[in-house]
Structures are given as C-alpha cells and as structure tokens.
Design a protein around this motif. Structure first.
Motif, PDB file in Angstrom:
ATOM      1  N   GLN A 122     -42.849  14.570  -1.773  1.00 23.15           N
ATOM      2  CA  GLN A 122     -42.720  16.020  -1.728  1.00 23.15           C
ATOM      3  C   GLN A 122     -43.041  16.534  -0.339  1.00 23.15           C
ATOM      4  N   ALA A 123     -42.128  17.275   0.268  1.00 27.16           N
ATOM      5  CA  ALA A 123     -42.387  17.845   1.591  1.00 27.16           C
ATOM      6  C   ALA A 123     -43.435  18.939   1.491  1.00 27.16           C
ATOM      7  N   ALA A 124     -44.263  19.036   2.512  1.00 26.67           N
ATOM      8  CA  ALA A 124     -45.218  20.139   2.618  1.00 26.67           C
ATOM      9  C   ALA A 124     -44.580  21.196   3.496  1.00 26.67           C
ATOM     10  N   PHE A 125     -44.278  22.340   2.921  1.00 27.70           N
ATOM     11  CA  PHE A 125     -43.488  23.328   3.633  1.00 27.70           C
ATOM     12  C   PHE A 125     -44.373  24.187   4.512  1.00 27.70           C
ATOM     13  N   ALA A 126     -44.014  24.199   5.800  1.00 24.86           N
ATOM     14  CA  ALA A 126     -44.725  25.039   6.758  1.00 24.86           C
ATOM     15  C   ALA A 126     -43.979  26.347   6.955  1.00 24.86           C
ATOM     16  N   SER A 127     -43.034  26.625   6.091  1.00 24.20           N
ATOM     17  CA  SER A 127     -42.360  27.925   6.083  1.00 24.20           C
ATOM     18  C   SER A 127     -42.406  28.438   4.653  1.00 24.20           C
ATOM     19  N   ILE A 156     -44.155  17.228   6.993  1.00 24.62           N
ATOM     20  CA  ILE A 156     -44.002  18.654   7.259  1.00 24.62           C
ATOM     21  C   ILE A 156     -42.524  19.040   7.357  1.00 24.62           C
ATOM     22  N   SER A 157     -42.191  20.162   6.758  1.00 29.52           N
ATOM     23  CA  SER A 157     -40.853  20.746   6.873  1.00 29.52           C
ATOM     24  C   SER A 157     -41.004  22.214   7.242  1.00 29.52           C
ATOM     25  N   GLY A 158     -40.384  22.641   8.340  1.00 29.16           N
ATOM     26  CA  GLY A 158     -40.463  24.032   8.750  1.00 29.16           C
ATOM     27  C   GLY A 158     -41.213  24.199  10.060  1.00 29.16           C
ATOM     28  N   ASP A 159     -41.146  25.415  10.619  1.00 26.96           N
ATOM     29  CA  ASP A 159     -41.694  25.657  11.956  1.00 26.96           C
ATOM     30  C   ASP A 159     -42.863  26.628  11.986  1.00 26.96           C
ATOM     31  N   SER A 160     -43.365  27.023  10.835  1.00 29.06           N
ATOM     32  CA  SER A 160     -44.354  28.107  10.862  1.00 29.06           C
ATOM     33  C   SER A 160     -45.724  27.669  11.377  1.00 29.06           C
ATOM     34  N   MET A 161     -45.972  26.353  11.456  1.00 30.53           N
ATOM     35  CA  MET A 161     -47.259  25.895  11.971  1.00 30.53           C
ATOM     36  C   MET A 161     -47.149  25.338  13.390  1.00 30.53           C
ATOM     37  N   GLN A 162     -46.016  25.557  14.037  1.00 30.13           N
ATOM     38  CA  GLN A 162     -45.919  25.164  15.441  1.00 30.13           C
ATOM     39  C   GLN A 162     -46.844  26.026  16.298  1.00 30.13           C
ATOM     40  N   PRO A 163     -47.473  25.513  17.350  1.00 31.47           N
ATOM     41  CA  PRO A 163     -47.267  24.168  17.881  1.00 31.47           C
ATOM     42  C   PRO A 163     -48.164  23.107  17.279  1.00 31.47           C
ATOM     43  N   ILE A 190     -52.060  23.496   0.542  1.00 30.32           N
ATOM     44  CA  ILE A 190     -52.345  24.233  -0.691  1.00 30.32           C
ATOM     45  C   ILE A 190     -51.246  23.923  -1.691  1.00 30.32           C
ATOM     46  N   VAL A 191     -51.626  23.332  -2.814  1.00 35.83           N
ATOM     47  CA  VAL A 191     -50.672  23.023  -3.873  1.00 35.83           C
ATOM     48  C   VAL A 191     -50.773  24.124  -4.922  1.00 35.83           C
ATOM     49  N   SER A 192     -49.674  24.833  -5.141  1.00 39.13           N
ATOM     50  CA  SER A 192     -49.662  25.926  -6.098  1.00 39.13           C
ATOM     51  C   SER A 192     -48.364  25.893  -6.881  1.00 39.13           C
ATOM     52  N   SER A 193     -48.173  26.877  -7.735  1.00 41.19           N
ATOM     53  CA  SER A 193     -46.928  26.979  -8.496  1.00 41.19           C
ATOM     54  C   SER A 193     -45.740  27.227  -7.584  1.00 41.19           C
ATOM     55  N   HIS A 194     -45.984  27.615  -6.330  1.00 45.21           N
ATOM     56  CA  HIS A 194     -44.911  27.871  -5.365  1.00 45.21           C
ATOM     57  C   HIS A 194     -44.530  26.632  -4.563  1.00 45.21           C
ATOM     58  N   GLY A 195     -45.296  25.552  -4.678  1.00 38.71           N
ATOM     59  CA  GLY A 195     -45.014  24.340  -3.927  1.00 38.71           C
ATOM     60  C   GLY A 195     -46.222  23.912  -3.119  1.00 38.71           C
ATOM     61  N   VAL A 196     -45.972  23.121  -2.076  1.00 40.67           N
ATOM     62  CA  VAL A 196     -47.017  22.668  -1.165  1.00 40.67           C
ATOM     63  C   VAL A 196     -46.831  23.395   0.161  1.00 40.67           C
ATOM     64  N   GLN A 197     -47.863  24.116   0.595  1.00 39.89           N
ATOM     65  CA  GLN A 197     -47.806  24.844   1.857  1.00 39.89           C
ATOM     66  C   GLN A 197     -48.943  24.375   2.744  1.00 39.89           C
ATOM     67  N   VAL A 198     -48.668  24.194   4.023  1.00 39.03           N
ATOM     68  CA  VAL A 198     -49.705  23.845   4.986  1.00 39.03           C
ATOM     69  C   VAL A 198     -49.956  25.073   5.860  1.00 39.03           C
ATOM     70  N   LYS A 199     -51.166  25.608   5.772  1.00 37.21           N
ATOM     71  CA  LYS A 199     -51.504  26.860   6.464  1.00 37.21           C
ATOM     72  C   LYS A 199     -52.984  26.872   6.818  1.00 37.21           C
ATOM     73  N   ARG A 200     -53.354  27.831   7.626  1.00 41.00           N
ATOM     74  CA  ARG A 200     -54.766  28.163   7.783  1.00 41.00           C
ATOM     75  C   ARG A 200     -55.162  29.114   6.659  1.00 41.00           C
ATOM     76  N   ILE A 201     -56.413  29.055   6.260  1.00 44.14           N
ATOM     77  CA  ILE A 201     -56.857  29.789   5.074  1.00 44.14           C
ATOM     78  C   ILE A 201     -57.957  30.778   5.426  1.00 44.14           C
ATOM     79  N   GLN A 202     -57.877  31.962   4.812  1.00 46.43           N
ATOM     80  CA  GLN A 202     -58.996  32.892   4.768  1.00 46.43           C
ATOM     81  C   GLN A 202     -59.225  33.292   3.314  1.00 46.43           C
ATOM     82  N   LYS A 203     -60.484  33.388   2.932  1.00 45.50           N
ATOM     83  CA  LYS A 203     -60.819  33.765   1.565  1.00 45.50           C
ATOM     84  C   LYS A 203     -60.802  35.289   1.427  1.00 45.50           C
ATOM     85  N   LYS A 238     -57.812  19.315   2.609  1.00 41.82           N
ATOM     86  CA  LYS A 238     -58.078  19.492   4.044  1.00 41.82           C
ATOM     87  C   LYS A 238     -57.176  18.566   4.840  1.00 41.82           C
ATOM     88  N   VAL A 239     -56.483  19.116   5.836  1.00 42.24           N
ATOM     89  CA  VAL A 239     -55.676  18.292   6.729  1.00 42.24           C
ATOM     90  C   VAL A 239     -56.614  17.633   7.728  1.00 42.24           C
TER      91      VAL A 239
END
Length: 246
Positions: A122-127, A156-163, A190-203, A238-239
C-alpha cells in the motif's frame, strides 16, 4: 493564510535569485548562452523554448511573478542546489545532509543487527490518500541500523512532503501504542479510513479532550493543512528512516 503563502513564495523566490546569481558566478549558468542560459531554463521549467522572459521575471525583485514549488524543485535537481535551502530556507545553498531533517534526529545510525521490517504494498500518500487494503499484507526484509522492534515500510506517492520526502522514497515506520506518544510537528504515517498519509502532526483539543489531528505538509505552498477526526484514525506510526529512491 493567503498572505502567509504569498510571503513564503516570495521568500522562496528571493532564495532562487541568490542561487541563480551564485551559479552564474560559478559559470554553471550563462544568461546569454543558448546551452547554459534562458533557453535551458525554459526547457527545464516548461519543457519548451521561448519562455526566457518568464525566467527573467522571476529574477526581477520588482516583478509580481515568482517561481513555484515544482520549478524550484527542478532547478535544485538540475544544478545541485540544496532543496531544503531553496524550498524551506534551511541549511546551506549547496550540499545536502545524507539523512532527512526529521525533528528528533532519530535517523542517526549505529549499525547493529537489522530488524524485521514488514513491507506494505500500500502506497503512503503524501498528497491525497485512497482507500486501502490491509497494510499488514506484504513481505519482510531487514535493514541495519534499526533497533529491534516491529516496523512497517511504505513507498511514498505524491509531492506534498517535499523536500523531506519524494515520490518513490521508502519510509520505515514504527507503530505507536499510545496517542500520547505523538510528538508535535514530527513526521508520522497515519492510517485512517481515508488511507495512509505521511504528514507532520499537531494535536487539536476541544474542552481539554483530544478530538482531531491536524496534518501538515512540508510543501506548504501547494498543500494546505487539514483535519482528521481521532475516531477515524486506526494507527499512527513514527517515521524513523527513509530510503531514497535511486
């Protein structure tokens, strides 16, 4: 938000001008040359000739035009400019760290016994994420320099976490058992009902109770932060490391 984005884009354009001037001094760019000048940059940025006047507009501090994220990335790759410098204003203009700039420095290595790492197809979508199958399907492999434990790897798939991360990079993730262990502004899968996303997190809290996670892209000029309800989150990882695509 729009004013902040505009100022960040202008700041990136000012760094582009400085990098252009440095490359001009080194002889890597010769503005009046066909092979090293505006024609080359026009082909680099737009895949066609004839847009040299637009490049000159980027180089004019009085112009309303400014370089965008994609063109700045191409510029870095072509001329060896540090992406962290040009895109985010971090680090030296030239040269790049061998490991990505995750906040807690956990990527430093002491080579020892490799851990068993589950590779997910499963790709981890950065978009934008898509629907997922079970991420626990896949093959195992090992990698030196990681402490013993359970790890999951995503491509990783997508460009939202570049660079920090680019399409094709492999991220090695360590599942967290408790949401309280999340450290803000660091990089997670983050694995959720929307898929796998790689992002920075704030609570995000409501009346003292954690209700949402704010997911933030490093490519902040083109990807806005967004919220996910905590109830939708299945797992947070955690990445710890990336393996850059060749």
């Amino acid at each position: 938000m729009k004013n902040q984005k505009k100022e960040k884009r202008l700041a990136m354009n000012r760094r582009f001008i400085k990098a252009f001037q440095a490359l001009e001094e080194k002889g890597d760019i010769v503005p009046n040359s066909h092979d090293k000048g505006m024609t080359k940059l026009s082909l680099l940025f737009w895949d066609k000739k004839g847009n040299g006047h637009l490049v000159r507009a980027f180089l004019n501090p009085q112009s309303s035009r400014s370089i965008d994220f994609d063109k700045a990335s191409r510029f870095c790759e072509e001329f060896g400019v540090n992406k962290d410098y040009l895109l985010q204003g971090k680090g030296p203009m030239f040269g790049e760290e061998e490991v990505p700039a995750f906040a807690n420095g956990e990527l430093a290595s002491d080579y020892g016994h490799g851990s068993q790492i589950l590779y997910s197809s499963q790709a981890a979508f950065a978009s934008s994420a898509l629907g997922i199958e079970s991420y626990e399907e896949g093959q195992y492999f090992s990698l030196p320099g990681l402490s013993q434990g359970d790890y999951v790897a995503f491509t990783i798939s997508g460009d939202s976490m570049q660079p920090t991360l680019s399409t094709g990079d492999l991220v090695i993730c360590r599942p967290l058992e408790e949401i309280e262990r999340v450290q803000e502004n660091e990089v997670y899968a983050i694995v959720s009902s929307h898929g796998v996303q790689v992002k920075r997190i704030q609570k995000v809290f409501n009346k003292g109770r954690l209700t949402h996670l704010k997911l933030i892209s490093d490519n902040y000029l083109e990807h806005d932060p967004f919220m996910v309800e905590l109830a939708e989150v299945r797992k947070i990882m955690k990445v710890d490391r990336k393996v850059t695509a060749l």
